[in-house]
Design a protein around this motif. Structure first.
Motif, PDB file in Angstrom:
ATOM      1  N   MET A 254       6.061  10.242  18.935  1.00  0.00           N
ATOM      2  CA  MET A 254       5.392   9.373  17.971  1.00  0.00           C
ATOM      3  C   MET A 254       6.193   8.080  17.820  1.00  0.00           C
ATOM      4  N   LEU A 255       5.469   6.961  17.787  1.00  0.00           N
ATOM      5  CA  LEU A 255       6.088   5.655  17.629  1.00  0.00           C
ATOM      6  C   LEU A 255       5.363   4.861  16.544  1.00  0.00           C
ATOM      7  N   CYS A 256       6.084   3.935  15.927  1.00  0.00           N
ATOM      8  CA  CYS A 256       5.453   3.002  15.000  1.00  0.00           C
ATOM      9  C   CYS A 256       4.834   1.856  15.814  1.00  0.00           C
ATOM     10  N   GLY A 257       4.066   1.019  15.169  1.00  0.00           N
ATOM     11  CA  GLY A 257       3.436  -0.110  15.869  1.00  0.00           C
ATOM     12  C   GLY A 257       4.432  -1.092  16.457  1.00  0.00           C
ATOM     13  N   THR A 258       5.520  -1.339  15.754  1.00  0.00           N
ATOM     14  CA  THR A 258       6.527  -2.277  16.230  1.00  0.00           C
ATOM     15  C   THR A 258       7.183  -1.783  17.515  1.00  0.00           C
ATOM     16  N   CYS A 259       7.554  -0.508  17.551  1.00  0.00           N
ATOM     17  CA  CYS A 259       8.209   0.054  18.732  1.00  0.00           C
ATOM     18  C   CYS A 259       7.219   0.207  19.889  1.00  0.00           C
ATOM     19  N   THR A 260       5.955   0.497  19.583  1.00  0.00           N
ATOM     20  CA  THR A 260       4.926   0.573  20.624  1.00  0.00           C
ATOM     21  C   THR A 260       4.778  -0.805  21.281  1.00  0.00           C
TER      22      THR A 260
ATOM     23  N   HIS B 271      -0.737   3.996  11.285  1.00  0.00           N
ATOM     24  CA  HIS B 271       0.304   3.250  11.999  1.00  0.00           C
ATOM     25  C   HIS B 271       1.028   4.077  13.061  1.00  0.00           C
ATOM     26  N   ALA B 272       0.741   5.348  13.168  1.00  0.00           N
ATOM     27  CA  ALA B 272       1.398   6.208  14.158  1.00  0.00           C
ATOM     28  C   ALA B 272       0.711   6.064  15.514  1.00  0.00           C
ATOM     29  N   HIS B 273       1.496   5.990  16.563  1.00  0.00           N
ATOM     30  CA  HIS B 273       0.997   5.903  17.936  1.00  0.00           C
ATOM     31  C   HIS B 273       1.608   7.052  18.736  1.00  0.00           C
ATOM     32  N   ALA B 274       0.763   7.932  19.248  1.00  0.00           N
ATOM     33  CA  ALA B 274       1.239   9.048  20.069  1.00  0.00           C
ATOM     34  C   ALA B 274       1.296   8.592  21.522  1.00  0.00           C
ATOM     35  N   ARG B 275       2.424   8.810  22.155  1.00  0.00           N
ATOM     36  CA  ARG B 275       2.616   8.451  23.562  1.00  0.00           C
ATOM     37  C   ARG B 275       3.133   9.677  24.313  1.00  0.00           C
ATOM     38  N   PRO B 276       2.770   9.814  25.584  1.00  0.00           N
ATOM     39  CA  PRO B 276       3.275  10.949  26.360  1.00  0.00           C
ATOM     40  C   PRO B 276       4.732  10.734  26.754  1.00  0.00           C
ATOM     41  N   GLN B 277       5.434  11.826  26.907  1.00  0.00           N
ATOM     42  CA  GLN B 277       6.814  11.791  27.392  1.00  0.00           C
ATOM     43  C   GLN B 277       6.969  12.858  28.453  1.00  0.00           C
TER      44      GLN B 277
ATOM     45  N   ILE C  78       0.862  -1.177   0.000  1.00  0.00           N
ATOM     46  CA  ILE C  78       0.000   0.000   0.000  1.00  0.00           C
ATOM     47  C   ILE C  78       0.899   1.227   0.000  1.00  0.00           C
ATOM     48  N   GLU C  79       0.548   2.209  -0.798  1.00  0.00           N
ATOM     49  CA  GLU C  79       1.323   3.448  -0.810  1.00  0.00           C
ATOM     50  C   GLU C  79       0.555   4.503  -0.012  1.00  0.00           C
ATOM     51  N   ALA C  80       1.116   4.907   1.125  1.00  0.00           N
ATOM     52  CA  ALA C  80       0.492   5.914   1.982  1.00  0.00           C
ATOM     53  C   ALA C  80       1.568   6.872   2.457  1.00  0.00           C
ATOM     54  N   ALA C  81       1.264   8.145   2.428  1.00  0.00           N
ATOM     55  CA  ALA C  81       2.225   9.165   2.851  1.00  0.00           C
ATOM     56  C   ALA C  81       2.462   9.079   4.348  1.00  0.00           C
ATOM     57  N   ALA C  82       3.717   9.218   4.747  1.00  0.00           N
ATOM     58  CA  ALA C  82       4.065   9.258   6.169  1.00  0.00           C
ATOM     59  C   ALA C  82       3.700  10.627   6.733  1.00  0.00           C
ATOM     60  N   VAL C  83       3.139  10.632   7.933  1.00  0.00           N
ATOM     61  CA  VAL C  83       2.799  11.887   8.608  1.00  0.00           C
ATOM     62  C   VAL C  83       3.654  12.108   9.845  1.00  0.00           C
TER      63      VAL C  83
END
Length: 68
Positions: free
Chosen positions: A56-62, A30-36, A11-16
Motif C-alpha cells: 500500500m502506498l499514499c498518493g505522494t509515494c505513488t 488515498h490508498a494505492h495498492a501496488r503489486p510487489q 477532513i477527518e477520515a480514518a486511515a485504513v
C-alpha cells in the motif's frame, strides 16, 4: 489514526492502511495498492513467487515512483 492527506484538506477520515514507503496513514480514497514481486531462495539462485504480494502506498509515494 486518521488519514494524513485528508488532514491537509481539513477532513477527518480514518486511515485504513499505512504507506509502505513513508509510513503515513491513508484512507480508502488515498490508498494505492501496488503489486510487489516476492523472491525466494531456490537452489543456486533466486526464484520469483508465482503470485505478487500487495503493498500500500499514499498518493505522494505513488507519484514519486511513477516519475522517471
Amino acid at each position: 489514526m486518521n488519514c494524513f492527506d485528508c488532514q491537509g484538506l481539513d477532513i477527518e477520515a480514518a486511515a485504513v492502511a499505512v504507506c509502505r514507503t513513508c509510513g503515513a496513514g491513508v484512507c480508502h480514497r488515498h490508498a494505492h495498492a501496488r503489486p510487489q514481486v516476492l523472491h525466494q531462495l531456490a537452489g543456486t539462485g533466486l526464484a520469483t513467487r508465482p503470485r505478487a504480494a500487495r503493498r500500500m502506498l499514499c498518493g505522494t509515494c505513488t507519484a514519486a515512483e511513477s516519475d522517471g
